[in-house]
Write a protein that holds these residues in place. Structure first.
Motif, PDB file in Angstrom:
ATOM      1  N   TRP A 130      -2.089   7.439   1.764  1.00 33.80           N
ATOM      2  CA  TRP A 130      -3.272   7.210   1.668  1.00 33.80           C
ATOM      3  C   TRP A 130      -3.744   5.786   2.071  1.00 33.80           C
ATOM      4  O   TRP A 130      -5.078   5.387   1.976  1.00 33.80           O
ATOM      5  N   ARG A 131      -2.527   4.771   2.025  1.00 33.23           N
ATOM      6  CA  ARG A 131      -2.951   3.499   2.288  1.00 33.23           C
ATOM      7  C   ARG A 131      -3.853   2.774   1.369  1.00 33.23           C
ATOM      8  O   ARG A 131      -4.554   1.785   1.559  1.00 33.23           O
ATOM      9  N   SER A 132      -3.879   3.131   0.037  1.00 28.78           N
ATOM     10  CA  SER A 132      -4.486   2.617  -1.075  1.00 28.78           C
ATOM     11  C   SER A 132      -3.516   1.591  -1.704  1.00 28.78           C
ATOM     12  O   SER A 132      -2.538   1.474  -1.689  1.00 28.78           O
ATOM     13  N   GLN A 133      -4.343   0.436  -1.977  1.00 25.49           N
ATOM     14  CA  GLN A 133      -3.717  -0.987  -2.484  1.00 25.49           C
ATOM     15  C   GLN A 133      -2.994  -0.672  -3.670  1.00 25.49           C
ATOM     16  O   GLN A 133      -3.556  -0.046  -4.669  1.00 25.49           O
ATOM     17  N   LEU A 134      -1.645  -0.991  -3.815  1.00 25.77           N
ATOM     18  CA  LEU A 134      -0.939  -0.560  -5.043  1.00 25.77           C
ATOM     19  C   LEU A 134      -0.562  -2.160  -5.650  1.00 25.77           C
ATOM     20  O   LEU A 134      -0.980  -2.188  -6.891  1.00 25.77           O
TER      21      LEU A 134
ATOM     22  N   ALA B 191      -9.396  -3.039   4.109  1.00 18.65           N
ATOM     23  CA  ALA B 191      -8.682  -2.043   3.708  1.00 18.65           C
ATOM     24  C   ALA B 191      -7.854  -1.563   4.814  1.00 18.65           C
ATOM     25  O   ALA B 191      -6.999  -0.789   5.025  1.00 18.65           O
ATOM     26  N   ASN B 192      -8.277  -1.828   6.268  1.00 14.65           N
ATOM     27  CA  ASN B 192      -7.486  -1.584   7.457  1.00 14.65           C
ATOM     28  C   ASN B 192      -6.481  -2.343   7.744  1.00 14.65           C
ATOM     29  O   ASN B 192      -5.820  -2.163   8.756  1.00 14.65           O
TER      30      ASN B 192
ATOM     31  N   LYS C 203       0.929  -1.321   0.050  1.00 18.24           N
ATOM     32  CA  LYS C 203      -0.051   0.192   0.032  1.00 18.24           C
ATOM     33  C   LYS C 203       0.825   1.308   0.075  1.00 18.24           C
ATOM     34  O   LYS C 203       1.946   1.012   0.382  1.00 18.24           O
ATOM     35  N   ASP C 204       0.271   2.296  -0.416  1.00 20.53           N
ATOM     36  CA  ASP C 204       1.044   3.590  -0.450  1.00 20.53           C
ATOM     37  C   ASP C 204       1.233   4.129   1.059  1.00 20.53           C
ATOM     38  O   ASP C 204       0.215   3.853   1.630  1.00 20.53           O
TER      39      ASP C 204
ATOM     40  N   GLU D 248      -1.599  -6.432  -4.982  1.00 21.70           N
ATOM     41  CA  GLU D 248      -2.198  -7.469  -4.276  1.00 21.70           C
ATOM     42  C   GLU D 248      -1.005  -8.517  -3.998  1.00 21.70           C
ATOM     43  O   GLU D 248      -0.418  -9.095  -5.008  1.00 21.70           O
TER      44      GLU D 248
ATOM     45  N   ASP E 162     -14.838  -9.317   2.180  1.00 25.50           N
ATOM     46  CA  ASP E 162     -13.638  -8.417   2.570  1.00 25.50           C
ATOM     47  C   ASP E 162     -13.488  -7.752   3.773  1.00 25.50           C
ATOM     48  O   ASP E 162     -13.062  -6.880   4.137  1.00 25.50           O
TER      49      ASP E 162
END
Length: 311
Positions: free
Chosen positions: A116-120, A271-272, A112-113, A122, A247
């Motif tokens: 922002w912790r968005s998935q880059l 996401a957490n 993740k970045d 998998e 999820d």
């Protein structure tokens, strides 16, 4: 969004790197030109102190060049590989104790970045039994650590201090590990001892809980009442039963009567997830009593026997 420290690391890395690049491509060539002109008009090689007077390197550039490699390495290591955490409570006893310092493997569940912790990318999914660090769903500024016991689609029952799991199976699947599909599987418990840990004056029972492929120890207070009135009530299920959404994951502390976990506040969104706890690299004792001259945060000993992999 990530915590303040992660954001600060990224900003310092970007700032120092940008200063270095601007100087390298814009200002350093001009300094070299001035030095070359001065050298051409001199019959002898210029001394270093003279060069520094002719074309001095700004202090901000010197500082950026000195810290950028180090801070960039720390940012990459902490954001994508391992992050250190301290265990602040006893909710994961006996697996983790207050005063344990652990390493969390960040890339286990994906890259993740760091802001922002968005998935880059998998990478993998949590497995049943993983000890996992995640952002507390009710306040994402707080990091929690618990054990994953329920996967998406599972039905979880916790009744009379006993865990039951009905696994989410694909069509035609009859068994998932040692869990039988279509049934509430009673997770086997084996007593280890009854006198190792206490909660106040009450003895805690240490048992080995046998999740599929993962045997780990838990603590039970046989005298404590189950606080089912505080359990998270999922619509359409009984008070002590939960169906894990897509999820999401169901997480519990190993110290079952002293843990605020999914039983009380619900599920952990994918996401957490922060990462998987894999190693205890230091463990301190804090036994300073009220009469001690030292403050409570000063260690009184090191538990070397605890160092190693987390089960």
């Amino acid at each position: 969004m990530a915590g303040y420290f992660s954001v600060l690391l990224v900003l310092i890395t970007l700032g120092s790197g940008l200063i270095w690049l601007l100087d390298h491509f814009m200002y350093a060539p001009k300094r070299k030109e001035r030095i070359a002109l001065a050298q051409g008009s001199s019959e002898t090689p210029l001394a270093e102190d003279v060069i520094s007077e002719i074309a001095p390197e700004p202090a901000i550039v010197e500082g950026a060049k000195s810290i950028f490699p180090m801070i960039a390495a720390i940012t990459i290591f902490r954001s994508f590989i391992f992050e250190p955490f301290q265990i602040p409570s006893g909710s994961m006893m006996p697996t983790l104790l207050d005063g344990d310092f652990i390493l969390v493997q960040k890339f286990t569940y994906g890259i993740k970045d760091p802001v922002w912790r968005s998935q880059l990318v998998e990478v993998g999914e949590p497995e049943r039994g993983d000890v996992t660090v995640f952002k507390f769903p009710l306040d994402e500024r707080i990091d929690f650590i618990k054990r994953i016991v329920g996967l998406p689609g599972d039905r979880i029952v916790y009744r009379n201090r006993q865990l039951y799991i009905q696994p989410n199976c694909t069509e035609g699947q009859t068994q998932q590990g040692n869990l039988v599909c279509g049934e509430y599987n009673k997770i086997k418990l084996d007593i280890v001892n009854r006198d190792e840990y206490k909660q106040g004056s009450m003895q805690l029972v240490r048992l080995t809980e046998n999740l599929p492929g993962v045997g780990h120890d838990i603590l039970i207070n046989p005298q404590a009442l189950e606080q089912t009135e505080r359990y998270y009530q999922q619509q359409g299920t009984r008070r002590d039963e939960w169906v894990v959404p897509e999820d999401s994951y169901f997480a519990m502390g190993d110290n079952r009567n002293n843990s605020q976990d999914s039983r009380m506040w619900g599920f952990v969104p994918k996401a957490n997830l922060v990462g998987k706890a894999v190693f205890i690299w230091m463990s301190f004792e804090f036994d300073n009593g009220p009469d001690s001259l030292l403050p409570g945060w000063v260690p009184t000993g090191v538990r070397f026997e605890r160092l190693g992999n987390i089960q």
